[in-house]
Enzyme design. Structure first.
Site, PDB file in Angstrom:
ATOM      1  N   LYS A  69     -18.615  -8.173 -25.099  1.00 15.09           N
ATOM      2  CA  LYS A  69     -17.520  -8.053 -25.519  1.00 15.09           C
ATOM      3  C   LYS A  69     -16.569  -9.471 -26.280  1.00 15.09           C
ATOM      4  O   LYS A  69     -17.615 -10.355 -25.612  1.00 15.09           O
ATOM      5  CB  LYS A  69     -17.124  -6.769 -24.338  1.00 15.09           C
ATOM      6  CG  LYS A  69     -17.297  -7.563 -23.022  1.00 15.09           C
ATOM      7  CD  LYS A  69     -16.327  -6.740 -21.764  1.00 15.09           C
ATOM      8  CE  LYS A  69     -16.867  -7.091 -20.301  1.00 15.09           C
ATOM      9  NZ  LYS A  69     -17.596  -6.416 -19.681  1.00 15.09           N
ATOM     10  N   CYS A  98      -7.224  -9.272 -31.946  1.00 12.59           N
ATOM     11  CA  CYS A  98      -6.882  -8.208 -30.749  1.00 12.59           C
ATOM     12  C   CYS A  98      -5.689  -8.235 -31.145  1.00 12.59           C
ATOM     13  O   CYS A  98      -5.190  -8.901 -30.695  1.00 12.59           O
ATOM     14  CB  CYS A  98      -7.158  -8.489 -29.786  1.00 12.59           C
ATOM     15  SG  CYS A  98      -7.590  -8.040 -28.098  1.00 12.59           S
TER      16      CYS A  98
END
Lengths: 305, 259
Positions: free
Chosen positions: A45, A130
């Site tokens: 991640k 993101c």
């Protein structure tokens, strides 16, 4: 026996299946369910320069055939990753990638520089897309100049495989694919999540604390496929397809569209074993159809009219 | 904790307790792993395209002789509604056992406070506490008496105190109003609670004032259930942690509740 090997930049993957960042933790969370060494690669991640707490809950909303998330890049920072997590996970016999995020170009560079020293790290995936963090993230990947700046600056300090993960929240995805290639990316991966929203009619409020969040799952597959197809036509570097892949058939669609490899993300939440099943089913498909190498499939969509 | 599994479990029994609640008894072909009160399962429900993610349910009861466990389910939306239409002999794809568990001390006197479907994990908890020579008291709160379920089962294990918001059974009001909490002659060594957040906060505040340990079981929305996605976090003194792995059971003192 079919050959499933794929080369992405300086990295040779044993098969084209990777797990998407943010959906597979650091691999360890899935050890009870599958043998991680069977995967082509795992992308851990998003890692930032310093510790981030992420967004306030609620951070997720179920949607039709998918989900929205606004986790907000919660992670303990790159130093913690290098000191505490990497030593445990470098043992996996699969290619390890780290997703790198930041709010400023300097932050991306700092993280990339530190990760460059890790011998058992195959590469990094630059998260310029993101959609949840207010500062940076989305703003990088939706503007050509900032995309160029980040990729160029990171390329200078990172010598191994550099994958740039594109944002779909743009008018023309191919422009960004070309910028990434121009600035030295070894590969592009797409798509990251699509910006979306959910509303609770009882409270008359948005479900997510951040109001909007990223949509993933089967719901986004048609958009992701279209973008992979478009980008594969304009770049020469390998494309990694992401977006609602739930089984080997989905994976093959992306490969026909031009993807050399794929990432499995949200599907891991529904079936923790799915990533390995896709590896096994792809092999079966090749054997059944007498295809000697997975790369024979890539970009062979018959899109002539 | 036992290794997690993903298995097709057979539905060997189901029982509708009222319009809203039903139990499901699931059987494994393999010997069940060690299961502790407080832990939960994630069920896959195939039916509607907008029921995409799995649904989490606490272990309600276990029968090691039959190699089964039971879940208590409240129908709250499409997923649980689809689940209520399954039949014996059907199978359910299940990931289990997940999460942490309630602490089980010995030789004490404990209060178990449940609101609505929060009672679900308390039955198994009570059985386990009794195995370790503790005594248990239940305090159960519902809106109305029709929402009270399995009370006879709880009466077999300990004293049962009831509150209903409309006063149709037991004391009128919320659990925090029940005299058992304010009776000077009764002392509890600890409290366990599960139910609406406001209820758990009130009980935690009560426990804090009396210097009694209190464990709560949280019910955040979950995606993966295994600590990978970070969607189900709750704020604790150690920062944001996943309810599915660091919980669902927490010591109330560790949560950042303003109480």
């Amino acid at each position: 026996m079919a050959n499933l090997e794929v080369t992405i930049g300086k990295t040779k993957l044993k098969n084209p299946v990777l797990t998407a960042s943010g959906t597979f933790g650091y691999g360890e969370e899935f050890e009870d369910f599958l043998n991680i060494d069977e995967l082509g690669g795992i992308i851990v991640k998003a890692t930032t320069a310093s510790h981030r707490e992420g967004n306030k809950p609620p951070r997720m909303a179920e949607t039709a055939s998918g989900m929205l998330n606004s986790v907000g890049l919660q992670n303990k920072g790159v130093d913690y990753f290098i000191g505490h997590i990497y030593p445990r996970i470098q043992k996996y016999k699969t290619c390890l990638f780290v997703n790198v995020a930041g709010s400023t170009v300097d932050e991306y560079v700092e993280v990339a520089e530190k990760l460059n020293d890790l011998t058992n790290l195959a590469g990094i995936e630059l998260n310029i897309s993101c959609p949840n963090v207010k500062k940076g993230g989305m703003s990088f990947g939706t503007h050509p100049e900032t995309t160029r700046q980040v990729v160029k600056s990171v390329r200078k300090v990172y010598s191994k495989t550099l994958v740039v993960k594109l944002s779909p929240n743009v008018t023309g995805i191919t422009e960004f694919a070309l910028i990434a290639q121009d600035e030295g990316a070894d590969s592009i991966s797409l798509i990251n999540t699509l910006l979306g929203m959910a509303i609770d009619i009882k409270s008359k409020k948005p479900v997510l604390s951040t109001i909007t969040g990223g949509l993933s799952g089967p719901a986004v597959k048609p958009v992701a496929l279209r973008m992979v197809w478009q980008c594969s036509k304009v770049v020469e570097i390998p494309v990694i397809g992401i977006g609602g892949i739930m089984n080997a058939t989905d994976a093959i669609e992306f490969m026909l569209a031009g993807a050399s490899a794929i990432q499995v993300g949200t599907a891991n939440f529904i079936d923790p074993c799915v990533s390995v099943k896709i590896c096994q089913d792809l092999e079966k498909y090749l054997n059944l159809n007498n295809i000697s190498s997975i790369s024979d499939l890539v970009g062979t969509l018959d899109d002539s009219s | 904790m036992a290794k997690k599994r993903i298995e097709e479990l057979e539905i060997v029994n189901y029982e509708y307790l009222n319009k809203e609640y039903f139990t499901l008894e699931l059987k494994s072909n393999r010997k069940l792993p060690d299961i502790h009160p407080g832990q939960f399962v994630e069920l896959r429900i195939n039916g509607h395209h907008h029921v995409f993610l799995r649904r989490p349910f606490s272990f309600h009861d276990i029968n090691t002789g039959k190699n089964t466990f039971t879940l208590l389910i409240q129908i709250v939306g499409q997923g649980t509604s689809d689940l209520s239409r399954i039949r014996a002999g059907d199978t359910l794809n299940t990931i289990y056992p997940l999460g942490n568990s309630f602490t089980i001390p010995e030789n004490g006197n404990y209060l178990l406070v449940g609101g609505g479907c929060g009672v679900a994990p308390l039955l198994l908890l009570a059985r386990k506490l009794l195995q370790f020579n503790n005594t248990v008291h239940f305090l159960i709160g519902t809106k109305t008496k029709n929402d009270l379920i399995e009370i006879d089962l709880y009466k077999q294990l300990g004293n049962v105190n009831i509150t209903t918001e409309d006063g149709s059974e037991g004391e009128k009001g919320f659990v925090i109003h029940h005299p058992v909490l304010w009776d000077e002659s009764i002392e509890f060594d600890g409290i366990y609670t599960c139910g609406p957040e406001d209820m758990m906060k009130a009980i935690s505040k009560y426990a804090l004032k009396r210097g009694i340990n209190c464990e709560v079981s949280l019910e955040n929305m979950m995606a993966c259930g295994i600590g990978a996605c970070l969607c189900c976090v709750t704020e604790t003194i150690k920062g944001n942690v996943c309810v599915c792995t660091e919980g669902p059971v927490f010591n109330s003192g560790d949560l950042k509740w303003q109480i």
